[in-house]
Design a protein around this motif. Structure first.
Motif, mmCIF file in Angstrom:
data_model
loop_
_atom_site.group_PDB
_atom_site.id
_atom_site.type_symbol
_atom_site.label_atom_id
_atom_site.label_comp_id
_atom_site.label_asym_id
_atom_site.label_seq_id
_atom_site.Cartn_x
_atom_site.Cartn_y
_atom_site.Cartn_z
ATOM 1 N N LYS A 157 0.819 -1.212 0.000
ATOM 2 C CA LYS A 157 0.000 0.000 0.000
ATOM 3 C C LYS A 157 0.851 1.259 0.000
ATOM 4 O O LYS A 157 0.520 2.259 -0.654
ATOM 5 N N LEU A 158 1.984 1.218 0.711
ATOM 6 C CA LEU A 158 2.875 2.379 0.756
ATOM 7 C C LEU A 158 3.491 2.647 -0.606
ATOM 8 O O LEU A 158 3.562 3.803 -1.051
ATOM 9 N N VAL A 159 3.918 1.579 -1.292
ATOM 10 C CA VAL A 159 4.508 1.733 -2.631
ATOM 11 C C VAL A 159 3.471 2.285 -3.606
ATOM 12 O O VAL A 159 3.762 3.191 -4.399
ATOM 13 N N LEU A 160 2.256 1.739 -3.577
ATOM 14 C CA LEU A 160 1.196 2.227 -4.460
ATOM 15 C C LEU A 160 0.875 3.687 -4.171
ATOM 16 O O LEU A 160 0.628 4.476 -5.098
ATOM 17 N N PHE A 161 0.917 4.063 -2.902
ATOM 18 C CA PHE A 161 0.651 5.453 -2.531
ATOM 19 C C PHE A 161 1.733 6.376 -3.076
ATOM 20 O O PHE A 161 1.447 7.453 -3.631
ATOM 21 N N ILE A 162 3.007 5.946 -2.954
ATOM 22 C CA ILE A 162 4.123 6.766 -3.462
ATOM 23 C C ILE A 162 4.045 6.894 -4.974
ATOM 24 O O ILE A 162 4.240 7.982 -5.539
ATOM 25 N N LEU A 163 3.774 5.766 -5.669
ATOM 26 C CA LEU A 163 3.659 5.814 -7.127
ATOM 27 C C LEU A 163 2.526 6.736 -7.571
ATOM 28 O O LEU A 163 2.652 7.491 -8.551
ATOM 29 N N LYS A 164 1.419 6.688 -6.847
ATOM 30 C CA LYS A 164 0.284 7.536 -7.181
ATOM 31 C C LYS A 164 0.635 9.004 -7.018
ATOM 32 O O LYS A 164 0.333 9.837 -7.890
ATOM 33 N N LYS A 165 1.297 9.312 -5.915
ATOM 34 C CA LYS A 165 1.697 10.699 -5.678
ATOM 35 C C LYS A 165 2.719 11.165 -6.700
ATOM 36 O O LYS A 165 2.681 12.306 -7.170
ATOM 37 N N THR A 166 3.663 10.266 -7.077
ATOM 38 C CA THR A 166 4.670 10.622 -8.090
ATOM 39 C C THR A 166 4.018 10.893 -9.430
ATOM 40 O O THR A 166 4.356 11.854 -10.142
ATOM 41 N N ARG A 167 3.062 10.052 -9.835
ATOM 42 C CA ARG A 167 2.356 10.231 -11.101
ATOM 43 C C ARG A 167 1.557 11.536 -11.101
ATOM 44 O O ARG A 167 1.546 12.291 -12.073
ATOM 45 N N GLU A 168 0.904 11.816 -9.989
ATOM 46 C CA GLU A 168 0.154 13.072 -9.901
ATOM 47 C C GLU A 168 1.071 14.280 -9.986
ATOM 48 O O GLU A 168 0.729 15.298 -10.602
#
Length: 224
Positions: A182-193
């Motif tokens: 979940k932490l990795v997915l959260f970081i990837l989401k924030k990076t993409r945004e």
């Protein structure tokens, strides 16, 4: 007709009681364990219960050690607690526990015997015998073996603890993996945004600086 129906009802009831008496008559049980252990000098409860399908009336019971009667008692009716027989010699060595419950569903009766200050000589077979006059003095018994030892064996819980530790470790690892995922997915989401935000911001800056307009002017410029 009413008289005939009452007679039929009595017959049915009588047959039911007979079948009940044959199939589920007086039964005596000393539990599932065939052998119980007691530490030398301690008190031990010798378990025994009996059930009666058609009720009881001054059901008498006896505890017998190696062929010798050591205690006798009586259960007068379904609402009575077990008690020693009046003519029975009371002995401090044996007795009925003070907290014996009343009958269970008016069918199951607890007549367990408390043996105090167990000694090595108390080891042997103990038979719990019950006779119920209401069932034509049907008599049944069950036997349990008592072994008095110096010390009770300690149960080795090492294997159980290992299993619990392994299961707990697996569960903990699974939870850790889910948290990391979940932490990795959260970081990837924030990076993409963030990237999308930078691209959008760069396009807006170019438009404001006239880059898009200059291209339009070049296309519409008159030929010489």
């Amino acid at each position: 007709r009413k008289g005939g129906r009452r007679a039929d009802a009595r017959k049915v009831k009588w047959l039911s009681l007979q079948l009940c008496s044959l199939a589920l008559g007086l039964e005596v049980s000393v539990g599932k364990a065939a052998v119980i252990y007691a530490r030398n000098g301690s008190d031990v409860l010798l378990p025994c219960t009996f059930t009666s399908c058609i009720g009881i009336s001054r059901a008498t019971f006896s505890w017998i050690q190696n062929g010798t009667i050591i205690f006798q008692g009586v259960v007068k009716n379904k609402d009575s607690r077990p008690e020693p027989l009046v003519n029975d010699r009371l002995d401090d060595k044996y007795g009925l526990p003070p907290d014996l419950p009343l009958s269970k569903d008016n069918r199951e009766f607890n007549i367990s015997l408390l043996l105090r200050w167990a000694e090595f000589s108390d080891s042997g077979e103990y038979t719990c015998a019950v006779m119920n006059p209401k069932e034509n003095n049907a008599k049944h018994s069950a036997t349990i073996t008592l072994k008095v030892v110096v010390e009770l064996e300690k149960v080795d819980n090492t294997l159980t603890l290992i299993i619990l530790a392994v299961v707990g470790g697996v569960i903990g690892l699974f939870i850790l993996i889910m948290v990391i995922k979940k932490l990795v997915l959260f970081i990837l989401k924030k990076t993409r945004e963030k990237k999308e935000c930078l691209v959008s911001s760069s396009a807006n800056d170019n438009t404001e600086n006239g880059l898009a307009g200059s291209k339009a002017e070049q296309k519409s410029a008159p030929k010489a």
